[in-house]
Motif scaffolding. Structure first.
Motif, PDB file in Angstrom:
ATOM      1  N   ASP A 207       0.815  -1.212   0.000  1.00  0.00           N
ATOM      2  CA  ASP A 207       0.000   0.000   0.000  1.00  0.00           C
ATOM      3  C   ASP A 207       0.854   1.269   0.000  1.00  0.00           C
ATOM      4  O   ASP A 207       0.454   2.285  -0.573  1.00  0.00           O
ATOM      5  CB  ASP A 207      -0.935   0.007   1.212  1.00  0.00           C
ATOM      6  CG  ASP A 207      -2.098  -0.960   1.045  1.00  0.00           C
ATOM      7  OD1 ASP A 207      -2.300  -1.448  -0.085  1.00  0.00           O
ATOM      8  OD2 ASP A 207      -2.793  -1.231   2.041  1.00  0.00           O
ATOM      9  N   ASP A 208       2.005   1.238   0.669  1.00  0.00           N
ATOM     10  CA  ASP A 208       2.845   2.432   0.663  1.00  0.00           C
ATOM     11  C   ASP A 208       3.369   2.729  -0.739  1.00  0.00           C
ATOM     12  O   ASP A 208       3.449   3.894  -1.161  1.00  0.00           O
ATOM     13  CB  ASP A 208       4.003   2.298   1.661  1.00  0.00           C
ATOM     14  CG  ASP A 208       4.844   1.052   1.418  1.00  0.00           C
ATOM     15  OD1 ASP A 208       4.411   0.175   0.651  1.00  0.00           O
ATOM     16  OD2 ASP A 208       5.941   0.951   2.011  1.00  0.00           O
ATOM     17  N   CYS A 210       1.731   1.920  -3.402  1.00  0.00           N
ATOM     18  CA  CYS A 210       0.536   2.379  -4.111  1.00  0.00           C
ATOM     19  C   CYS A 210       0.337   3.877  -3.894  1.00  0.00           C
ATOM     20  O   CYS A 210       0.021   4.620  -4.843  1.00  0.00           O
ATOM     21  CB  CYS A 210      -0.684   1.599  -3.633  1.00  0.00           C
ATOM     22  SG  CYS A 210      -2.216   1.998  -4.490  1.00  0.00           S
ATOM     23  N   VAL A 211       0.520   4.338  -2.672  1.00  0.00           N
ATOM     24  CA  VAL A 211       0.376   5.764  -2.363  1.00  0.00           C
ATOM     25  C   VAL A 211       1.403   6.583  -3.138  1.00  0.00           C
ATOM     26  O   VAL A 211       1.077   7.633  -3.723  1.00  0.00           O
ATOM     27  CB  VAL A 211       0.519   5.998  -0.850  1.00  0.00           C
ATOM     28  CG1 VAL A 211       0.622   7.491  -0.545  1.00  0.00           C
ATOM     29  CG2 VAL A 211      -0.653   5.394  -0.107  1.00  0.00           C
ATOM     30  N   CYS A 214       0.389   6.789  -6.800  1.00  0.00           N
ATOM     31  CA  CYS A 214      -0.755   7.686  -6.985  1.00  0.00           C
ATOM     32  C   CYS A 214      -0.321   9.154  -6.900  1.00  0.00           C
ATOM     33  O   CYS A 214      -0.770   9.987  -7.701  1.00  0.00           O
ATOM     34  CB  CYS A 214      -1.830   7.395  -5.943  1.00  0.00           C
ATOM     35  SG  CYS A 214      -2.677   5.815  -6.181  1.00  0.00           S
ATOM     36  N   ALA A 228      -6.991   2.317  -8.105  1.00  0.00           N
ATOM     37  CA  ALA A 228      -5.943   1.704  -7.293  1.00  0.00           C
ATOM     38  C   ALA A 228      -6.504   0.567  -6.452  1.00  0.00           C
ATOM     39  O   ALA A 228      -7.701   0.508  -6.162  1.00  0.00           O
ATOM     40  CB  ALA A 228      -5.286   2.748  -6.392  1.00  0.00           C
ATOM     41  N   ALA A 230      -6.064  -1.551  -2.783  1.00  0.00           N
ATOM     42  CA  ALA A 230      -5.536  -1.469  -1.423  1.00  0.00           C
ATOM     43  C   ALA A 230      -5.486  -2.862  -0.818  1.00  0.00           C
ATOM     44  O   ALA A 230      -6.395  -3.670  -0.998  1.00  0.00           O
ATOM     45  CB  ALA A 230      -6.408  -0.560  -0.568  1.00  0.00           C
ATOM     46  N   ASN A 235      -6.102   1.556   4.791  1.00  0.00           N
ATOM     47  CA  ASN A 235      -5.340   2.410   3.877  1.00  0.00           C
ATOM     48  C   ASN A 235      -6.183   2.942   2.720  1.00  0.00           C
ATOM     49  O   ASN A 235      -5.675   3.705   1.895  1.00  0.00           O
ATOM     50  CB  ASN A 235      -4.144   1.632   3.305  1.00  0.00           C
ATOM     51  CG  ASN A 235      -3.126   1.286   4.369  1.00  0.00           C
ATOM     52  OD1 ASN A 235      -2.921   2.059   5.311  1.00  0.00           O
ATOM     53  ND2 ASN A 235      -2.481   0.143   4.238  1.00  0.00           N
ATOM     54  N   ILE A 239      -5.207   6.194   0.316  1.00  0.00           N
ATOM     55  CA  ILE A 239      -4.986   6.106  -1.132  1.00  0.00           C
ATOM     56  C   ILE A 239      -5.912   7.067  -1.873  1.00  0.00           C
ATOM     57  O   ILE A 239      -5.521   7.680  -2.869  1.00  0.00           O
ATOM     58  CB  ILE A 239      -5.178   4.654  -1.607  1.00  0.00           C
ATOM     59  CG1 ILE A 239      -4.121   3.755  -0.959  1.00  0.00           C
ATOM     60  CG2 ILE A 239      -5.069   4.563  -3.127  1.00  0.00           C
ATOM     61  CD1 ILE A 239      -4.300   2.275  -1.247  1.00  0.00           C
ATOM     62  N   ALA A 242      -4.362  10.322  -1.773  1.00  0.00           N
ATOM     63  CA  ALA A 242      -3.202  10.406  -2.668  1.00  0.00           C
ATOM     64  C   ALA A 242      -3.599  10.689  -4.114  1.00  0.00           C
ATOM     65  O   ALA A 242      -2.733  10.880  -4.958  1.00  0.00           O
ATOM     66  CB  ALA A 242      -2.390   9.109  -2.599  1.00  0.00           C
ATOM     67  N   ALA A 244      -6.403   8.898  -5.899  1.00  0.00           N
ATOM     68  CA  ALA A 244      -7.131   7.847  -6.617  1.00  0.00           C
ATOM     69  C   ALA A 244      -8.594   8.230  -6.796  1.00  0.00           C
ATOM     70  O   ALA A 244      -9.210   8.824  -5.902  1.00  0.00           O
ATOM     71  CB  ALA A 244      -7.019   6.523  -5.869  1.00  0.00           C
ATOM     72  N   VAL A 247     -10.831   3.234  -5.359  1.00  0.00           N
ATOM     73  CA  VAL A 247      -9.956   2.325  -4.621  1.00  0.00           C
ATOM     74  C   VAL A 247     -10.737   1.045  -4.339  1.00  0.00           C
ATOM     75  O   VAL A 247     -11.835   1.097  -3.773  1.00  0.00           O
ATOM     76  CB  VAL A 247      -9.471   2.943  -3.295  1.00  0.00           C
ATOM     77  CG1 VAL A 247      -8.564   1.953  -2.554  1.00  0.00           C
ATOM     78  CG2 VAL A 247      -8.730   4.248  -3.553  1.00  0.00           C
TER      79      VAL A 247
END
Length: 352
Positions: A207-208, A210-211, A214, A228, A230, A235, A239, A242, A244, A247
């Motif tokens: 997930d980090d 992914c952030v 994004c 995205a 998760a 999270n 996201i 960030a 998205a 999600v």
């Protein structure tokens, strides 16, 4: 080039070629110094033909090493003892080959390879517009690819960004153009023509990551539709913040289906059917036009006999129990169930 011809794996040219060149030069110089030190221990086995009465100096040994490793030698300094000739034949020859391999490898990687990859990158960028970028080709990325194909998207409309060589090879075997690199880096996204992309699917291994992807995507293209995945439910909001647009949490959804399967034997199977495009029943969308504004969904001919699940209005979701008598507005999206045997509707883009 034919539009559907796969480009295979594409690697961005190294961003700092001077560092690679320095490393190779340092390796070559290190080998020369090491060989010079070895020959210095047996300097009495060498003879200077131009100055036969002068003792061999270290500079002479170093000069002999350089010309022996980079050329066939000039013949002014030669090995005269059997041991020195043995060292020259057995020890210097392999090192000479290694030095030449360094020089040739440098020329290939920093000139030929960079030129070829830059040409292929230009080919890719020239043919991409309103395309789909898939960041991550794990289990979720492969499932997303199957769904995209079911909706009629071609390989030439999809670009995969994958850091893992193994996963990138799998995507290439599917006939997709693949960029090997980190999707959180601007240069990688720019190579995939993010400025012209229509959709980006982000499904990395954490997930980090992914952030980060994004945030980078939004910095480069504020209008592209960003979808995205998760791993952790906690999270999802992060996201969204960030950048998205949508999600999804496959692990959470899968867990709920597993929990439902404890009490309900058949329901999970039919829910899975709804998520599979082209078979059985599937969720579809109907976009409300200005002429249809003010009506309720049962008053619209195409929807009157359909099972409506809800209405998407801007960023809000209006569920079934509150939408039957609700006057529709232009731009609303009615989500309903339909027979999955219909033809793909590629202009029906999910917004819920």
């Amino acid at each position: 080039m034919p539009p559907n011809r796969p480009l295979g794996l594409l690697r961005l040219p190294e961003q700092n070629p001077s560092r690679a060149l320095f490393n190779r030069i340092a390796l070559a110089v290190g080998l020369i110094v090491l060989v010079s030190l070895g020959l210095w221990l047996d300097r009495n086995g060498l003879k200077d033909q131009l100055h036969p009465d002068r003792p061999i100096r270290f500079v002479d040994v170093f000069y002999f090493t350089v010309v022996s490793l980079t050329t066939v030698g000039y013949g002014d300094i030669v090995p005269v003892t059997g041991f020195a000739r043995f060292v020259n034949a057995v020890f210097l020859t392999p090192v000479r080959l290694v030095v030449w391999a360094i020089f040739l490898g440098t020329a290939y990687e920093l000139v030929l390879l960079r030129t070829r990859e830059s040409f292929r990158m230009r080919q890719l960028k020239n043919r991409l517009t309103n395309h789909i970028i898939v960041c991550g080709f794990g289990v979720r990325g492969q499932a997303a690819l199957s769904e995209l194909r079911a909706h009629g998207h071609l390989n030439s409309e999809i670009v995969v960004i994958e850091l893992s060589e193994e996963a990138a090879a799998r995507a290439t075997s599917e006939g997709l153009p693949v960029l090997v690199g980190d999707a959180s880096h601007e240069s990688v996204l720019q190579a995939a023509s993010i400025e012209d992309a229509g959709h980006i699917l982000v499904s990395p291994h954490s997930d980090d990551q992914c952030v980060l992807i994004c945030l980078t995507v939004r910095a480069l293209n504020s209008k592209v539709r960003l979808i995205a995945a998760a791993r952790e439910e906690e999270n999802i909001k992060l996201i969204y913040r960030a950048g998205a647009d949508v999600v999804v949490a496959p692990a959470v959804t899968g867990g709920r289906l597993m929990g439902a399967a404890v009490q309900q034997v058949a329901v999970p199977r039919f829910l899975n059917d709804l998520l599979t495009y082209g078979e059985g029943l599937e969720a579809a969308e109907y976009h409300i036009s200005a002429a249809e504004a003010g009506k309720t969904w049962p008053q619209i001919g195409e929807l009157e006999d359909k099972l409506v699940l809800g209405i998407a209005r801007d960023e809000n979701s209006i569920l079934y129990d509150r939408c039957r008598e609700l006057p529709l507005q232009a731009g609303d999206i009615v989500v309903y169930l339909r027979d999955g045997d219909g033809l793909p509707r590629r202009n029906s883009v999910s917004r819920v």
